[in-house]
Each structure stands twice: as C-alpha cells, then as structure tokens.
Design a protein around this motif. Structure first.
Motif, mmCIF file in Angstrom:
data_model
loop_
_atom_site.group_PDB
_atom_site.id
_atom_site.type_symbol
_atom_site.label_atom_id
_atom_site.label_comp_id
_atom_site.label_asym_id
_atom_site.label_seq_id
_atom_site.Cartn_x
_atom_site.Cartn_y
_atom_site.Cartn_z
ATOM 1 N N GLN A 128 -59.548 25.668 7.037
ATOM 2 C CA GLN A 128 -59.976 24.377 7.571
ATOM 3 C C GLN A 128 -61.219 23.865 6.859
ATOM 4 O OE1 GLN A 128 -61.805 22.695 11.695
ATOM 5 N NE2 GLN A 128 -59.957 23.913 11.947
ATOM 6 N N LYS A 129 -62.052 24.746 6.348
ATOM 7 C CA LYS A 129 -63.328 24.319 5.786
ATOM 8 C C LYS A 129 -63.169 23.472 4.526
ATOM 9 C CE LYS A 129 -64.227 28.535 3.071
ATOM 10 N NZ LYS A 129 -65.145 29.692 2.911
ATOM 11 N N ASN A 130 -62.017 23.604 3.831
ATOM 12 C CA ASN A 130 -61.798 22.758 2.652
ATOM 13 C C ASN A 130 -60.460 22.029 2.730
ATOM 14 O OD1 ASN A 130 -60.257 25.042 2.301
ATOM 15 N ND2 ASN A 130 -60.648 25.213 0.102
ATOM 16 N N ILE A 131 -60.036 21.689 3.952
ATOM 17 C CA ILE A 131 -58.733 21.064 4.145
ATOM 18 C C ILE A 131 -58.654 19.703 3.471
ATOM 19 C CG2 ILE A 131 -59.393 20.038 6.366
ATOM 20 C CD1 ILE A 131 -55.910 21.366 5.350
ATOM 21 N N GLU A 132 -59.786 18.970 3.401
ATOM 22 C CA GLU A 132 -59.754 17.656 2.748
ATOM 23 C C GLU A 132 -59.348 17.793 1.282
ATOM 24 O OE1 GLU A 132 -62.588 18.966 4.249
ATOM 25 O OE2 GLU A 132 -63.843 17.303 4.969
ATOM 26 N N GLN A 133 -59.982 18.719 0.591
ATOM 27 C CA GLN A 133 -59.687 18.924 -0.825
ATOM 28 C C GLN A 133 -58.256 19.437 -1.027
ATOM 29 O OE1 GLN A 133 -62.404 20.128 0.711
ATOM 30 N NE2 GLN A 133 -64.087 18.958 -0.229
ATOM 31 N N ILE A 134 -57.808 20.268 -0.091
ATOM 32 C CA ILE A 134 -56.449 20.810 -0.183
ATOM 33 C C ILE A 134 -55.420 19.687 -0.098
ATOM 34 C CG2 ILE A 134 -54.719 22.185 1.057
ATOM 35 C CD1 ILE A 134 -57.094 24.060 1.840
ATOM 36 N N ILE A 135 -55.574 18.812 0.891
ATOM 37 C CA ILE A 135 -54.628 17.706 1.074
ATOM 38 C C ILE A 135 -54.641 16.780 -0.140
ATOM 39 C CG2 ILE A 135 -54.111 15.647 2.449
ATOM 40 C CD1 ILE A 135 -53.378 18.276 3.838
ATOM 41 N N GLU A 136 -55.831 16.427 -0.605
ATOM 42 C CA GLU A 136 -55.937 15.531 -1.757
ATOM 43 C C GLU A 136 -55.296 16.158 -2.997
ATOM 44 O OE1 GLU A 136 -60.120 13.381 -0.322
ATOM 45 O OE2 GLU A 136 -60.110 14.776 -2.024
ATOM 46 N N LYS A 137 -55.532 17.462 -3.194
ATOM 47 C CA LYS A 137 -55.004 18.152 -4.369
ATOM 48 C C LYS A 137 -53.485 18.284 -4.306
ATOM 49 C CE LYS A 137 -55.455 22.452 -7.015
ATOM 50 N NZ LYS A 137 -56.139 23.777 -7.095
ATOM 51 N N LEU A 138 -52.955 18.673 -3.149
ATOM 52 C CA LEU A 138 -51.510 18.834 -3.007
ATOM 53 C C LEU A 138 -50.777 17.514 -3.225
ATOM 54 C CD1 LEU A 138 -51.253 21.207 0.108
ATOM 55 C CD2 LEU A 138 -50.701 21.790 -2.266
ATOM 56 N N CYS A 139 -51.296 16.445 -2.635
ATOM 57 C CA CYS A 139 -50.657 15.133 -2.801
ATOM 58 C C CYS A 139 -50.667 14.687 -4.265
ATOM 59 C CB CYS A 139 -51.360 14.087 -1.936
ATOM 60 S SG CYS A 139 -51.031 14.241 -0.162
ATOM 61 N N GLN A 140 -51.769 14.960 -4.941
ATOM 62 C CA GLN A 140 -51.891 14.557 -6.345
ATOM 63 C C GLN A 140 -50.998 15.402 -7.245
ATOM 64 O OE1 GLN A 140 -53.826 11.964 -7.856
ATOM 65 N NE2 GLN A 140 -52.421 12.557 -9.486
ATOM 66 N N GLU A 141 -51.055 16.730 -7.088
ATOM 67 C CA GLU A 141 -50.344 17.621 -7.999
ATOM 68 C C GLU A 141 -48.837 17.636 -7.765
ATOM 69 O OE1 GLU A 141 -52.147 21.456 -7.793
ATOM 70 O OE2 GLU A 141 -53.926 20.840 -8.927
ATOM 71 N N GLU A 142 -48.413 17.545 -6.501
ATOM 72 C CA GLU A 142 -46.991 17.673 -6.199
ATOM 73 C C GLU A 142 -46.257 16.337 -6.166
ATOM 74 O OE1 GLU A 142 -46.136 20.190 -2.910
ATOM 75 O OE2 GLU A 142 -47.506 21.763 -3.546
ATOM 76 N N PHE A 143 -46.960 15.272 -5.773
ATOM 77 C CA PHE A 143 -46.275 13.987 -5.619
ATOM 78 C C PHE A 143 -46.927 12.847 -6.404
ATOM 79 C CE2 PHE A 143 -45.553 16.280 -1.522
ATOM 80 C CZ PHE A 143 -44.198 16.533 -1.712
ATOM 81 N N ASN A 144 -48.005 13.145 -7.104
ATOM 82 C CA ASN A 144 -48.733 12.124 -7.860
ATOM 83 C C ASN A 144 -49.176 10.961 -6.960
ATOM 84 O OD1 ASN A 144 -49.890 11.089 -10.224
ATOM 85 N ND2 ASN A 144 -48.077 9.846 -10.683
ATOM 86 N N ILE A 145 -49.647 11.307 -5.783
ATOM 87 C CA ILE A 145 -50.137 10.314 -4.822
ATOM 88 C C ILE A 145 -51.629 10.543 -4.612
ATOM 89 C CG2 ILE A 145 -49.955 9.367 -2.482
ATOM 90 C CD1 ILE A 145 -47.129 10.506 -2.357
ATOM 91 N N GLU A 146 -52.414 9.498 -4.794
ATOM 92 C CA GLU A 146 -53.845 9.608 -4.545
ATOM 93 C C GLU A 146 -54.144 9.256 -3.090
ATOM 94 O OE1 GLU A 146 -56.347 7.550 -7.250
ATOM 95 O OE2 GLU A 146 -55.430 8.447 -9.039
#
Length: 275
Positions: free
Chosen positions: A38-56
């Motif tokens: 949970q402590k870095n969930i923001e970065q995780i969500i942003e990274k997953l969306c960018q790397e897997e779906f190319n969504i910012e």
C-alpha cells in the motif's frame, strides 16, 4: 470539500453504458505474480497502466482511499454513446486496479476512479467502490447484481475538466464508510423515483455524513393520482436500513436523519431504526 458537493446530476444514459463496460472488465480473469504494498500503490498503478496498456494515469492514496485520474480527449460520441477508447481504457484500468488489490496484504478500503473528458464536452465520470466488495465479487462471494448495488456511479458536466491532464480539478479526500453508504442511498433513492418518469419530479436528493450522523435530504414530488408509488420517506428509510445491514451496521454511524421537503424530519439511532 467532498464529492457530494459536485453531484449536480445523474446522467442515467451514460451510467448504464459505463456500468456494462465495467462489468465486462471485472469478469475478465487476470493473473498476477507479484505482491504489492500500500505504501507505493500510486506508483504501482501508474506503472502498470503505462507498461501494460500504454495509458497515462495519475494516482493518489489519501489515507484509505485510492484515487485514479484518467484524462481522455473524448468520452462520448455524437449520440451519447461511449467511444471505443473510453470503453477499452475503462476495462484496462479496472483490470489493473483488480490485480493490485487482489495482490496486496493490506489494500486500501475505497477507490475512486475518475475519467474526464478534457477536450470535447468537459465531463467527469466517477466510479466509487469498496475494495472488500471487489474482492468478494472476484472470489464469487457476492453476485454481479449485488456488486452492482454496491458501486457508486456519478457523471456530470464540469468545465473545469477541460484541458486538465493532471487531475488538478479533482478534490481528493479520504472516503469513509459513512460517506460511502450515504452515496449509495442517494443513488438508489434517485434511481427508484426517476424511473417513474413524468409521474414523479425529483427536485433534490442529498446525503451527508458528519460526526457520526448520516443524513438524507430530499424533495420528491409525486402526482397524487398515483397511489401505487412508494411514499418517499418510507422508501428512504427502507433503503437506509438495507445498506446499513449490508455493511454490518457500522458503529461509526451513530444517528440517521431523514428530512423531506414537507418539513418532516426524523432522527433515529441505529437501534431505533431497526425496531
């Protein structure tokens, strides 16, 4: 300032459309091999969306609420249907949220997923959910219909969304169980009476939660000739009891206040409400 300040209108056509898209997203299986924190969930969500779906996306964790903001150039077509991009990206982001929550030892309690039309019409689409409900649904512990009842869908025009790539016009705050139950009650009460079309005028429905008091305020005008339509005060009480029961009659909610346009006002403790 909380979300309900912005709840100016329910766009029913849009809500039904996006609801279907979200259900498709949540019923698609996804496999994850990592455990997230949970402590870095923001970065995780942003990274997953960018790397897997190319969504910012931009994400913020405010105490126990994860906010995710997605700007789109266009969300609805000329006849008010969702664009392909809107539908596709909504599904992909919900897959990302589901994956993250299912693989966290201590996920946040709530999420608020906001998609904004930033170039065409200026519309905000809010989706608010209780993370344990999403997990229960994925595990088969609640049905699709039950999951539907436990999600808040709000859409409204907001010219502040135009040109906002970062989500600066979105006010992030920690949603608590009193806020959330209030939103669900407001949504269902609205849906019940709006469905009667010309027989009922829904002038106002508001909810609030402050210092242990959950309040519902409404102005609903029913044609006196229609004797078969539920009386709003009684219906509000029924819906309040329903959601309090679903969420285990939270101890944080000490009093419930119901106020209608005629001046009728009642205040209940939870015990008195269920007597």
């Amino acid at each position: 300032m909380k979300l309900l300040v912005y709840l100016k209108s329910m766009v029913k056509k849009e809500l039904k459309i996006v609801l279907a898209s979200i259900f498709i997203a949540l019923t698609v299986s996804c496999t994850a091999t990592s455990t997230y924190s949970q402590k870095n969930i923001e970065q995780i969500i942003e990274k997953l969306c960018q790397e897997e779906f190319n969504i910012e996306v931009n994400a913020w964790l405010v105490e126990e609420t994860l906010w995710v903001y997605v700007p789109l150039d266009k969300t609805l077509d000329e006849i008010g249907q969702p664009t392909d991009s809107f539908s596709k990206k909504t599904r992909q982001i919900f897959l990302t949220l589901k994956r993250a929550f299912l693989n966290m030892n201590n996920p946040p309690q709530f999420y608020c997923f906001v998609v904004s039309d930033i170039k065409d019409k200026g519309i905000d689409f809010y989706r608010i959910g209780f993370v344990p409900d999403l997990i229960k649904f994925q595990m088969g512990l609640i049905s699709l219909q039950q999951f539907n009842q436990r999600m808040v869908f709000v859409s409204f025009e907001n010219k502040k969304a135009l040109g906002d790539n970062e989500g600066g016009h979105i006010v992030q705050y920690n949603i608590n169980i009193g806020d959330f139950i209030g939103y669900l009650i407001r949504q269902e009460l609205n849906n019940v009476f709006v469905s009667y079309s010309e027989k009922v005028k829904v002038k106002q429905i508001q909810s609030y939660y402050q210092k242990g008091k959950l309040g519902i305020i409404f102005d609903i005008e029913i044609d006196k000739k229609n004797k078969n339509i539920s009386e709003p005060f009684g219906k509000a009480r029924e819906i309040i009891k329903k959601y309090l029961e679903i969420y285990g009659r939270p101890k944080e909610i000490i009093e419930i206040e119901i106020i209608n346009s005629s001046g009728k006002k009642s205040i209940f403790t939870q015990s008195a409400l269920f007597d």
